[in-house]
Design a protein around this motif. Structure first.
Motif, short mmCIF file in Angstrom:
data_model
loop_
_atom_site.label_atom_id
_atom_site.label_comp_id
_atom_site.label_asym_id
_atom_site.label_seq_id
_atom_site.Cartn_x
_atom_site.Cartn_y
_atom_site.Cartn_z
N TYR A 250 74.56 3.39 45.16
CA TYR A 250 74.20 3.68 46.55
C TYR A 250 75.45 3.59 47.41
O TYR A 250 76.49 3.08 46.98
N ALA B 25 77.03 5.18 53.69
CA ALA B 25 76.86 6.48 54.34
C ALA B 25 75.57 7.16 53.90
O ALA B 25 74.84 7.73 54.71
N GLY B 26 75.29 7.07 52.60
CA GLY B 26 74.07 7.68 52.08
C GLY B 26 72.81 7.05 52.63
O GLY B 26 71.83 7.75 52.97
N GLU B 27 72.82 5.74 52.78
CA GLU B 27 71.64 5.04 53.30
C GLU B 27 71.45 5.32 54.78
O GLU B 27 70.32 5.46 55.26
N ILE B 28 72.55 5.41 55.53
CA ILE B 28 72.45 5.75 56.95
C ILE B 28 71.91 7.17 57.10
O ILE B 28 71.06 7.45 57.96
N TRP B 29 72.38 8.08 56.28
CA TRP B 29 71.92 9.47 56.33
C TRP B 29 70.42 9.56 56.06
O TRP B 29 69.69 10.28 56.74
N LYS B 30 69.95 8.81 55.05
CA LYS B 30 68.52 8.78 54.75
C LYS B 30 67.72 8.28 55.94
O LYS B 30 66.68 8.84 56.30
N LEU C 230 68.42 8.45 59.01
CA LEU C 230 68.45 9.39 60.14
C LEU C 230 67.70 10.68 59.86
O LEU C 230 67.20 11.32 60.79
N THR C 231 67.60 11.06 58.60
CA THR C 231 67.08 12.40 58.29
C THR C 231 65.78 12.43 57.50
O THR C 231 65.12 13.47 57.45
#
Length: 365
Positions: free
Chosen positions: A60, A63-68, A70-71
């Motif tokens: 993980y 950045a990937g978790e923040i993107w999830k 938000l989107t």
């Protein structure tokens, strides 16, 4: 480029002044900072866990978790219906009753051997200094500072916003005799009007002698802290409360580790374990336990009873809001402890091992 640079400068200046507001607390300095530096758990400018490991698990990324977040829209992360609750009058509970009343998430009131304890109170309906969500679920925010009796000890597990609420804590100042918090956290309370005599800052392995036969121990957990850009400037705690009537352990926030076995050796005969169970994710499993780990930890503590907290008030994770209750119920089958799942505001009689708690989260949309 000049325009972009101006925008960045304006945003930076605005952020700087916004974070000067009192709800962000204060960083330790002077004698407080010198006291922190003497702790074996403060190294290279911050507090450290006993065993250091990445907050984000392998596979993980931040950045990937923040993107999830938000989107991606995850299903059923908060209830549509109002949660059921009970408004217990805390001011009329007889002094000889040993009770616990949960207020949702990790806020709860304890009375043991006549001593009144308030833990991680958040009554503002919000768990962030920023406007908007996440806000408290309907029906979960029925208690206020005005409902609290005079408090002997207010305990703080760590200084994240969902445990240390500026509006609540500031309003409670005149009702609280003492605050027990981790090293460094006293800077927040001092900025908010608490006197130095009220603030008891402790390290792992410390204790506060309340009265003969009654001691509150501050123990470790695996987590972090912070209310701004500089993290881990206030130590995170769990608590072992040893009273003449019974022994109670509150885990605070933190991922699973061998500490539960160590705590059981140091503090045997735990009557009640109040354990973090909610707002978890495999991505940050190192700092928040999964329900099956909560069940394992409670078994390793040799606790007689378990009350799961850190759920049913705010959405801070991607799982359905009621999943922690469903999962801990499943994983508590045939264990050596009894699971207690009170509604918000329902009085738990800590002397009654036959009290029945219904699965109140069922059929809530």
């Amino acid at each position: 480029m000049i325009f972009l640079l101006c925008v960045i400068i304006v945003l930076a200046v605005a952020t700087y002044f916004y974070m000067k507001q009192p709800q962000f607390g204060a960083l330790p300095e002077g004698k407080r900072l010198e006291m922190m530096k003497k702790s074996p758990h403060y190294k290279d400018g911050k507090f450290r866990n006993l065993t250091e490991k990445p907050t984000i698990a392998e596979g993980y990324s931040f950045a990937g978790e923040i993107w999830k977040a938000l989107t991606v829209k995850f299903p059923h992360t908060e209830p549509v219906d109002a949660l059921p609750s009970i408004k217990t009058n805390l001011k009329t509970i007889p002094a000889d009753r040993n009770v616990m009343v949960w207020f949702g998430h990790s806020s709860f009131f304890l009375q043991a051997d006549g001593v009144k304890i308030l833990v991680d109170p958040v009554f503002s309906g919000r768990m962030s200094p920023l406007p908007g969500k996440p806000s408290a679920y309907k029906g979960s925010d029925i208690y206020s500072v005005e409902d609290m009796p005079e408090i002997d000890y207010m305990l703080l597990s760590h200084d994240h916003y969902d445990h240390l609420d500026y509006e609540t804590v500031k309003a409670l100042q005149s009702k609280v005799k003492y605050v027990i918090c981790g090293l460094g956290a006293g800077a927040h309370y001092e900025r908010w009007g608490y006197t130095s005599k009220q603030i008891l800052e402790k390290d792992w392995g410390d204790k506060v002698d309340v009265k003969p036969g009654f001691t509150i121990y501050t123990e470790n957990t695996h987590h972090d802290g912070g209310r701004g850009f500089k993290s881990s400037q206030a130590l995170w705690l769990s608590f072992f409360i040893q009273s003449p009537a019974m022994n109670i352990y509150y885990s605070g926030d933190g991922g699973y580790s061998n500490r539960f076995k160590d705590i059981a050796k140091k503090h045997p005969a735990i009557d009640w374990a109040i354990m973090e169970c909610g707002q978890y994710d495999k991505a940050w499993q190192s700092v928040h336990e999964l329900p099956e780990e909560v069940a394992l930890a409670t078994t390793e503590l040799n606790a007689k009873n378990l009350i799961p907290v850190h759920h049913s008030k705010f959405t801070l994770a991607k799982h359905p809001w009621d999943e922690p209750l469903k999962e801990i119920t499943k994983h508590s089958q045939n264990k050596n402890y009894r699971l207690a799942t009170p509604m918000i505001g329902e009085m738990v009689d800590l002397d009654d091992n036959t009290q029945v708690f219904r699965q109140w989260w069922k059929n809530i949309k």
